[in-house]
Scaffold this active site. Structure first.
Site, PDB file in Angstrom:
ATOM      1  N   LYS A 181      14.666 -20.404  35.006  1.00 38.48           N
ATOM      2  CA  LYS A 181      15.267 -20.786  33.801  1.00 38.48           C
ATOM      3  C   LYS A 181      16.523 -20.619  33.917  1.00 38.48           C
ATOM      4  O   LYS A 181      17.129 -19.568  33.781  1.00 38.48           O
ATOM      5  CB  LYS A 181      14.609 -20.011  32.532  1.00 38.48           C
ATOM      6  CG  LYS A 181      15.064 -20.450  31.069  1.00 38.48           C
ATOM      7  CD  LYS A 181      14.276 -20.087  30.257  1.00 38.48           C
ATOM      8  CE  LYS A 181      14.883 -20.386  28.762  1.00 38.48           C
ATOM      9  NZ  LYS A 181      14.239 -19.945  27.651  1.00 38.48           N
ATOM     10  N   LYS A 191      13.235 -24.946  34.649  1.00 37.43           N
ATOM     11  CA  LYS A 191      13.748 -25.236  33.191  1.00 37.43           C
ATOM     12  C   LYS A 191      15.171 -25.272  33.262  1.00 37.43           C
ATOM     13  O   LYS A 191      15.813 -24.414  33.515  1.00 37.43           O
ATOM     14  CB  LYS A 191      13.121 -24.615  32.191  1.00 37.43           C
ATOM     15  CG  LYS A 191      13.455 -24.757  30.833  1.00 37.43           C
ATOM     16  CD  LYS A 191      12.838 -23.826  29.871  1.00 37.43           C
ATOM     17  CE  LYS A 191      13.258 -24.166  28.634  1.00 37.43           C
ATOM     18  NZ  LYS A 191      13.034 -23.104  27.566  1.00 37.43           N
TER      19      LYS A 191
HETATM   20  C1  PBG Z   1      12.875 -19.146  23.982  1.00 39.54           C
HETATM   21  C2  PBG Z   1      13.043 -20.455  24.640  1.00 39.54           C
HETATM   22  C3  PBG Z   1      13.968 -21.543  24.687  1.00 39.54           C
HETATM   23  C4  PBG Z   1      13.305 -22.499  25.047  1.00 39.54           C
HETATM   24  C5  PBG Z   1      11.848 -22.501  25.340  1.00 39.54           C
HETATM   25  N1  PBG Z   1      11.772 -21.152  25.154  1.00 39.54           N
HETATM   26  C6  PBG Z   1      15.316 -21.177  24.071  1.00 39.54           C
HETATM   27  C7  PBG Z   1      16.198 -20.470  24.792  1.00 39.54           C
HETATM   28  O1  PBG Z   1      15.972 -20.006  25.898  1.00 39.54           O
HETATM   29  O2  PBG Z   1      17.380 -20.302  24.513  1.00 39.54           O
HETATM   30  C8  PBG Z   1      14.192 -23.954  24.984  1.00 39.54           C
HETATM   31  C9  PBG Z   1      13.270 -25.273  24.994  1.00 39.54           C
HETATM   32  C10 PBG Z   1      13.879 -26.222  24.672  1.00 39.54           C
HETATM   33  O3  PBG Z   1      15.356 -26.466  24.715  1.00 39.54           O
HETATM   34  O4  PBG Z   1      13.354 -27.556  24.586  1.00 39.54           O
HETATM   35  N2  PBG Z   1      13.125 -18.217  25.160  1.00 39.54           N
END
Ligand code: PBG
Length: 324
Positions: free
Chosen positions: A196, A249
């Site tokens: 991520k 992601k």
């Molecule tokens: C929380 C999380 C996030 C997303 C999914 N889970 C935000 C982040 O990490 O700041 C992002 C999903 C999206 O932008 O569609 N940890």
């Protein structure tokens, strides 16, 4: 000209093209993310995600029934936590009667066959908007992992099919797996957000949940866009620690990573077409600058072609309509 090979033969008509298509999207490929809020009979539009809503639980259940009827087999739940329940421990995250836990139960009761996946990270519950516990301006790893284990166990107890840790703390997959084993949750899966990235494309999501970091950014735990080898390291460690599904992601800006991860592991790979990817397509389409339907199918097909077996996408509903 006399050519031994004429590649255009296989592109000559729609029938031939569909016969030789290497990548085919199916409804069961999609994971539909859902934003849930307290209240009844409410659907609040999210400004930076046109056409997407944060719904109360009753309307969410209705939505899940419809999605199941369309052929979608999994939903990924996010909740909006009330401000007065946020603190630096994130303890509302493992409240057995919290909104997430009630939502999992209600959805599994109403549509038992729908796979329910839950986001595991402290940001919606954190007064600092960070994925972990903050001490002296730092996001501390090991204490956060303890919290994530409690959170995961509470989701499993509520009936979640998969917990989906999105926090990027070290060692959390192994710890969550042991936590689930210790409590007897031997059927709960883990879909790990393994690679991520610290991405600007999460902006609209943070609007949806009011979960933007109160200070700094997430670069001490989420990955640096510049890195490729590190994504493989992270993913292989999560597989070792017990992840059932791994995730890359965001999706579109990281297609190379999706392919490399797909080649490196022997478990299903998912990719998340995130909120900013949704917003870009919606915004351009609203201006009349892009054909929305074509952009949806083209991006999702590309993500699957890159190697994603599953795709979390806010376009799940539209995509199913388009492929049918
Ligand atoms: C929380 C999380 C996030 C997303 C999914 N889970 C935000 C982040 O990490 O700041 C992002 C999903 C999206 O932008 O569609 N940890």
């Amino acid at each position: 000209m006399q050519l031994p090979r004429r590649n255009r033969i296989l592109r000559r008509s729609a029938s031939i093209r569909s016969m030789v298509a290497e990548t085919v999207l199916r409804p069961a490929d999609f994971i539909a993310p859902l934003f849930i809020d307290e209240g009844e009979n409410t659907a609040s539009p999210i400004l930076s995600m046109p056409g997407y809503y944060r719904r109360s639980l009753d309307l969410t259940v209705r939505e899940v029934k419809e999605l199941y009827g369309m052929g979608i087999r999994s939903v990924l739940l996010f909740i909006k936590c009330k401000d007065e329940l946020k603190d630096n421990t994130g303890k509302e995250a493992w409240n057995r009667n919290g909104l997430m836990q009630r939502s999992v139960k209600a959805i599994k009761d109403a549509v038992p066959e729908m796979l329910v996946m839950t986001d595991v990270a402290l940001d919606p519950y954190s007064s600092y908007g960070h994925d972990g516990i903050v001490k002296d301006g730092e996001i501390v790893n090991d204490e956060t992992v303890e919290a994530l284990v409690k959170m995961s166990v509470s989701h499993a107890a509520a009936g979640a099919d998969f917990v989906a840790p999105s926090d990027m703390m070290d060692g959390r997959i192994g710890a969550i797996r042991s936590g689930l084993e210790e409590e007897g949750f031997t059927q709960t899966g883990i879909m790990s957000y393994s690679a991520k990235y610290a991405s600007c494309f999460y902006g609209p999501f943070r609007d949806a949940l009011d979960s933007a970091p109160g200070f700094g950014d997430k670069k001490t735990y989420q990955m640096d866009t510049a890195n490729r080898v590190e994504a493989i390291k992270e993913t292989l460690m999560d597989v070792e620690e017990g992840a059932d599904i791994v995730m890359v992601k965001p999706a579109l800006a990281y297609l190379d990573i999706i392919r490399e991860v797909k080649n490196a592991v022997e478990i299903p790979v998912s990719a998340y077409q995130v909120s900013g990817e949704y917003a870009m397509i919606k915004a351009a389409a609203q201006q009349g600058w892009l054909n929305e339907e074509k952009a949806i199918i083209e991006t999702l097909t590309s993500i699957k072609r890159a190697g994603a077996d599953l795709i979390a996408t806010y376009f799940a509903r539209e995509a199913v309509k388009l492929i049918n």
